[in-house]
Design an enzyme around this catalytic site. Structure first.
Site, PDB file in Angstrom:
ATOM      1  N   HIS A   1      -2.248  -5.538   1.744  1.00 49.80           N
ATOM      2  CA  HIS A   1      -3.547  -6.219   1.650  1.00 49.80           C
ATOM      3  C   HIS A   1      -3.300  -7.625   1.139  1.00 49.80           C
ATOM      4  CE1 HIS A   1      -7.638  -7.259   0.406  1.00 49.80           C
ATOM      5  NE2 HIS A   1      -7.054  -7.757  -0.673  1.00 49.80           N
TER       6      HIS A   1
ATOM      7  N   ASN B   1      -1.936   0.321   6.763  1.00 56.21           N
ATOM      8  CA  ASN B   1      -1.415  -0.941   7.310  1.00 56.21           C
ATOM      9  C   ASN B   1      -0.564  -1.738   6.308  1.00 56.21           C
ATOM     10  OD1 ASN B   1      -3.479  -1.868   5.708  1.00 56.21           O
ATOM     11  ND2 ASN B   1      -4.489  -3.084   7.281  1.00 56.21           N
TER      12      ASN B   1
ATOM     13  N   GLU C   1      -9.930 -10.685  -7.289  1.00 51.53           N
ATOM     14  CA  GLU C   1      -8.947  -9.597  -7.121  1.00 51.53           C
ATOM     15  C   GLU C   1      -7.804  -9.720  -8.127  1.00 51.53           C
ATOM     16  OE1 GLU C   1      -9.918  -8.972  -2.359  1.00 51.53           O
ATOM     17  OE2 GLU C   1      -7.940  -9.701  -2.934  1.00 51.53           O
TER      18      GLU C   1
ATOM     19  N   LYS D   1       0.824  -1.221   0.000  1.00 51.03           N
ATOM     20  CA  LYS D   1       0.000   0.000   0.000  1.00 51.03           C
ATOM     21  C   LYS D   1       0.858   1.270   0.000  1.00 51.03           C
ATOM     22  CE  LYS D   1      -3.922  -2.186   2.369  1.00 51.03           C
ATOM     23  NZ  LYS D   1      -4.950  -2.003   3.419  1.00 51.03           N
TER      24      LYS D   1
ATOM     25  N   TYR E   1     -12.696  -2.257  -3.274  1.00 47.16           N
ATOM     26  CA  TYR E   1     -13.175  -2.274  -1.888  1.00 47.16           C
ATOM     27  C   TYR E   1     -14.695  -2.154  -1.786  1.00 47.16           C
ATOM     28  CZ  TYR E   1      -8.488  -2.149   0.162  1.00 47.16           C
ATOM     29  OH  TYR E   1      -7.212  -2.468   0.573  1.00 47.16           O
TER      30      TYR E   1
HETATM   31  P1  CMP Z   1      -7.435  -4.504   3.824  1.00 48.18           P
HETATM   32  O1  CMP Z   1      -6.986  -5.879   4.128  1.00 48.18           O
HETATM   33  O2  CMP Z   1      -6.856  -3.829   2.662  1.00 48.18           O
HETATM   34  O3  CMP Z   1      -9.024  -4.524   3.658  1.00 48.18           O
HETATM   35  C1  CMP Z   1      -9.875  -3.482   4.067  1.00 48.18           C
HETATM   36  C2  CMP Z   1      -9.132  -2.372   4.678  1.00 48.18           C
HETATM   37  O4  CMP Z   1      -9.891  -1.440   5.377  1.00 48.18           O
HETATM   38  C3  CMP Z   1      -8.185  -2.903   5.731  1.00 48.18           C
HETATM   39  O5  CMP Z   1      -7.140  -3.590   5.091  1.00 48.18           O
HETATM   40  C4  CMP Z   1      -7.792  -1.658   6.474  1.00 48.18           C
HETATM   41  O6  CMP Z   1      -6.675  -1.011   5.916  1.00 48.18           O
HETATM   42  C5  CMP Z   1      -9.023  -0.800   6.270  1.00 48.18           C
HETATM   43  N1  CMP Z   1      -9.688  -0.595   7.541  1.00 48.18           N
HETATM   44  C6  CMP Z   1     -10.254  -1.535   8.307  1.00 48.18           C
HETATM   45  N2  CMP Z   1     -10.762  -0.962   9.416  1.00 48.18           N
HETATM   46  C7  CMP Z   1     -10.513   0.362   9.323  1.00 48.18           C
HETATM   47  C8  CMP Z   1     -10.786   1.465  10.151  1.00 48.18           C
HETATM   48  N3  CMP Z   1     -11.441   1.316  11.312  1.00 48.18           N
HETATM   49  N4  CMP Z   1     -10.375   2.677   9.736  1.00 48.18           N
HETATM   50  C9  CMP Z   1      -9.715   2.821   8.542  1.00 48.18           C
HETATM   51  N5  CMP Z   1      -9.439   1.787   7.717  1.00 48.18           N
HETATM   52  C10 CMP Z   1      -9.824   0.574   8.114  1.00 48.18           C
END
Ligand code: CMP
Length: 140
Positions: A117, A114, A128, A11, A51
């Site tokens: 993904h 984070n 995906e 990311k 998403y």
């Molecule tokens: P990902 O695995 O990419 O799939 C969905 C994403 O939503 C997740 O990783 C997080 O990065 C994001 N996400 C989940 N919970 C929150 C939150 N409370 N606030 C912001 N982003 C979130």
């Protein structure tokens, strides 16, 4: 266990800190093979489609804005039980809950930023992968 393919994204928070190689080193050390990879700037439409399952969540707008804020590296990873293995290698979504040795423990900044993904199941992995790669771009 069967050989599987999973979809991965490095990311924008990770590409901004020049961590593509560091993340790939963890992936490869875990026995996963990077069989396709490209660095792209996602369009808003691509991120919203990707998403779509989270569309009703309060963080959806923030998530889409973040995913188009800088380059991402989209990847296909292959290996025995690759889907679950990569989820283990990534660690918990919230880096404060991620186990030692995981990508998110080492590099993620927050639950939103984070670093990576990974697909959560075989059906979503196929969808995906197909969103970002054509068959001849994946070479195992
Ligand atoms: P990902 O695995 O990419 O799939 C969905 C994403 O939503 C997740 O990783 C997080 O990065 C994001 N996400 C989940 N919970 C929150 C939150 N409370 N606030 C912001 N982003 C979130």
């Amino acid at each position: 266990m069967a050989i599987e393919r999973t979809f991965s994204i490095i990311k924008p928070d990770a590409t901004a800190r020049n961590l593509t190689g560091a993340v790939n080193a963890i992936i490869e050390k875990a026995g996963l093979r990077i069989v396709a990879q490209k660095r792209i700037l996602m369009t808003r439409a691509q991120a919203e489609t990707f998403y779509a399952v989270h569309k009703a969540r309060p963080f959806f707008g923030e998530l889409v804005d973040f995913m188009i804020s800088g380059p991402v590296v989209v990847q296909v990873l292959e290996g025995e039980g690759a889907i679950l293995k990569y989820r283990d290698v990534m660690g918990a979504t919230d880096p404060s809950k991620a186990a030692d040795g995981t990508i998110r423990k080492a590099h993620a900044k927050s639950i939103g930023e984070n670093s990576v993904h990974g697909s959560d199941a075989a059906d979503t992995a196929a969808i995906e992968i197909a969103q970002f790669f054509s068959g001849n771009e994946i070479v195992g």
